[in-house]
Structure formats: C-alpha cells, structure tokens
Design a protein around this motif. Structure first.
Motif, mmCIF file in Angstrom:
data_model
loop_
_atom_site.group_PDB
_atom_site.id
_atom_site.type_symbol
_atom_site.label_atom_id
_atom_site.label_comp_id
_atom_site.label_asym_id
_atom_site.label_seq_id
_atom_site.Cartn_x
_atom_site.Cartn_y
_atom_site.Cartn_z
ATOM 1 N N ARG A 25 0.803 -1.218 0.000
ATOM 2 C CA ARG A 25 0.000 0.000 0.000
ATOM 3 C C ARG A 25 0.836 1.268 0.000
ATOM 4 N N GLU A 26 2.146 1.149 0.051
ATOM 5 C CA GLU A 26 2.991 2.332 0.120
ATOM 6 C C GLU A 26 2.849 3.163 -1.155
ATOM 7 N N ILE A 27 2.963 4.440 -0.996
ATOM 8 C CA ILE A 27 2.887 5.347 -2.130
ATOM 9 C C ILE A 27 4.284 5.453 -2.746
ATOM 10 N N VAL A 28 4.356 5.278 -4.044
ATOM 11 C CA VAL A 28 5.625 5.404 -4.762
ATOM 12 C C VAL A 28 5.445 6.435 -5.864
ATOM 13 N N THR A 29 6.560 6.983 -6.319
ATOM 14 C CA THR A 29 6.525 7.955 -7.408
ATOM 15 C C THR A 29 6.927 7.247 -8.683
ATOM 16 N N PHE A 30 6.071 7.326 -9.652
ATOM 17 C CA PHE A 30 6.334 6.737 -10.970
ATOM 18 C C PHE A 30 6.633 7.882 -11.919
ATOM 19 N N SER A 31 7.804 7.818 -12.566
ATOM 20 C CA SER A 31 8.145 8.882 -13.507
ATOM 21 C C SER A 31 8.853 8.278 -14.705
ATOM 22 N N LEU A 32 8.633 8.891 -15.823
ATOM 23 C CA LEU A 32 9.367 8.563 -17.046
ATOM 24 C C LEU A 32 10.422 9.646 -17.158
ATOM 25 N N ASP A 33 11.646 9.295 -16.846
ATOM 26 C CA ASP A 33 12.699 10.268 -16.552
ATOM 27 C C ASP A 33 12.872 11.384 -17.575
ATOM 28 N N PRO A 34 13.026 11.123 -18.853
ATOM 29 C CA PRO A 34 13.226 12.290 -19.719
ATOM 30 C C PRO A 34 11.949 13.110 -19.899
ATOM 31 N N LEU A 35 10.798 12.508 -19.663
ATOM 32 C CA LEU A 35 9.533 13.235 -19.828
ATOM 33 C C LEU A 35 9.151 13.904 -18.516
ATOM 34 N N PRO A 36 8.384 14.979 -18.591
ATOM 35 C CA PRO A 36 8.035 15.705 -17.361
ATOM 36 C C PRO A 36 6.835 15.108 -16.622
ATOM 37 N N PHE A 37 6.600 13.807 -16.762
ATOM 38 C CA PHE A 37 5.465 13.183 -16.087
ATOM 39 C C PHE A 37 5.944 12.464 -14.836
ATOM 40 N N ALA A 38 5.250 12.693 -13.740
ATOM 41 C CA ALA A 38 5.527 11.984 -12.488
ATOM 42 C C ALA A 38 4.204 11.783 -11.773
ATOM 43 N N PHE A 39 3.976 10.549 -11.306
ATOM 44 C CA PHE A 39 2.724 10.227 -10.628
ATOM 45 C C PHE A 39 3.037 9.591 -9.285
ATOM 46 N N ASP A 40 2.298 9.980 -8.271
ATOM 47 C CA ASP A 40 2.356 9.316 -6.970
ATOM 48 C C ASP A 40 1.161 8.378 -6.894
ATOM 49 N N LEU A 41 1.436 7.092 -6.739
ATOM 50 C CA LEU A 41 0.362 6.110 -6.677
ATOM 51 C C LEU A 41 0.810 4.934 -5.821
ATOM 52 N N PRO A 42 -0.142 4.150 -5.338
ATOM 53 C CA PRO A 42 0.219 2.984 -4.526
ATOM 54 C C PRO A 42 0.985 1.965 -5.370
#
Length: 126
Positions: A25-42
């Motif tokens: 259930r921990e929240i992790v940050t998902f990002s596509l490094d060269p792109l400016p997208f970052a999501f915090d999700l379980p």
C-alpha cells in the motif's frame, strides 16, 4: 466441470491480487525520466497496471501473428461451402437420374437406332 475450475481459478487470482494490494500500500513515485510526467500512486496499482499492460501487449501480439492462420481458415471455409453446394447439386442430379431410370427405360430406348447408312460388319480370321 470446466465452469467450476474457472471459478476456482478466478477466486485464487482474486486472493493473490487482494494480498498484493494489502501488502503493497505504500505510495511510490512513478516517472518517465526524460519526460516531465511523475505520478504518486500505490505500489499495488503500479504492479497491477504493469501486469495488465503485459497481458494486453501479449494479446495484441498473438492476434497479429494469427492473421495468416485466420486468413487461411476463411479461405478454407469458402472452399468447403462451395464444395458442399456442388455436392448437394450432384446428389440432387443423381437422385433425379435414378428416379428417371427406376420408371423403366423409355420405349424408344429399346428400339434399335434407325439409320440410313448400311452397317458394315468386320469378319475376323479371313
């Protein structure tokens, strides 16, 4: 029996997904490094999304590779339907011919053919 097995399999998968969801259930940050997208999700959401994308990609790949087989099957289906039609027509013609012949030969068929030319007979052993 097959329906029962599919229900058992479905319940087993549901239990695994539930256990995965509770344990991660921990929240992790998902990002596509060269792109400016970052999501915090379980973490379980990320794992389930990755599994779903893997299943989807595998299904699309399998569908694309089966194109040739599906095309051949369509061709064979058309050939079978065409041959079934020909068989039906030939069977019908055979039954009609049998019906005509079972009534007996036509009266003209018993008489020898009338011709104006004389018959030439060949004698063997001269």
């Amino acid at each position: 029996m097959l329906k029962f097995i599919s229900w058992i399999l479905f319940l087993a998968i549901a239990l695994v997904v539930a256990a995965l969801s509770i344990a991660n259930r921990e929240i992790v940050t998902f990002s596509l490094d060269p792109l400016p997208f970052a999501f915090d999700l379980p973490l379980y959401g990320l794992l389930l999304a990755a599994g779903f994308l893997g299943i989807l990609a595998g299904s699309v790949w399998t569908w694309l590779r089966g194109h040739k087989v599906r095309q051949e099957n369509r061709l064979h289906k058309r050939e079978v339907e065409e041959l079934k039609g020909k068989t039906l027509n030939l069977t019908r013609e055979l039954e009609e011919a049998r019906a005509r012949n079972s009534a007996g030969p036509a009266p003209d068929a018993l008489a020898p053919p009338i011709t104006d030319t004389p018959r030439i007979e060949h004698r063997a052993g001269r």
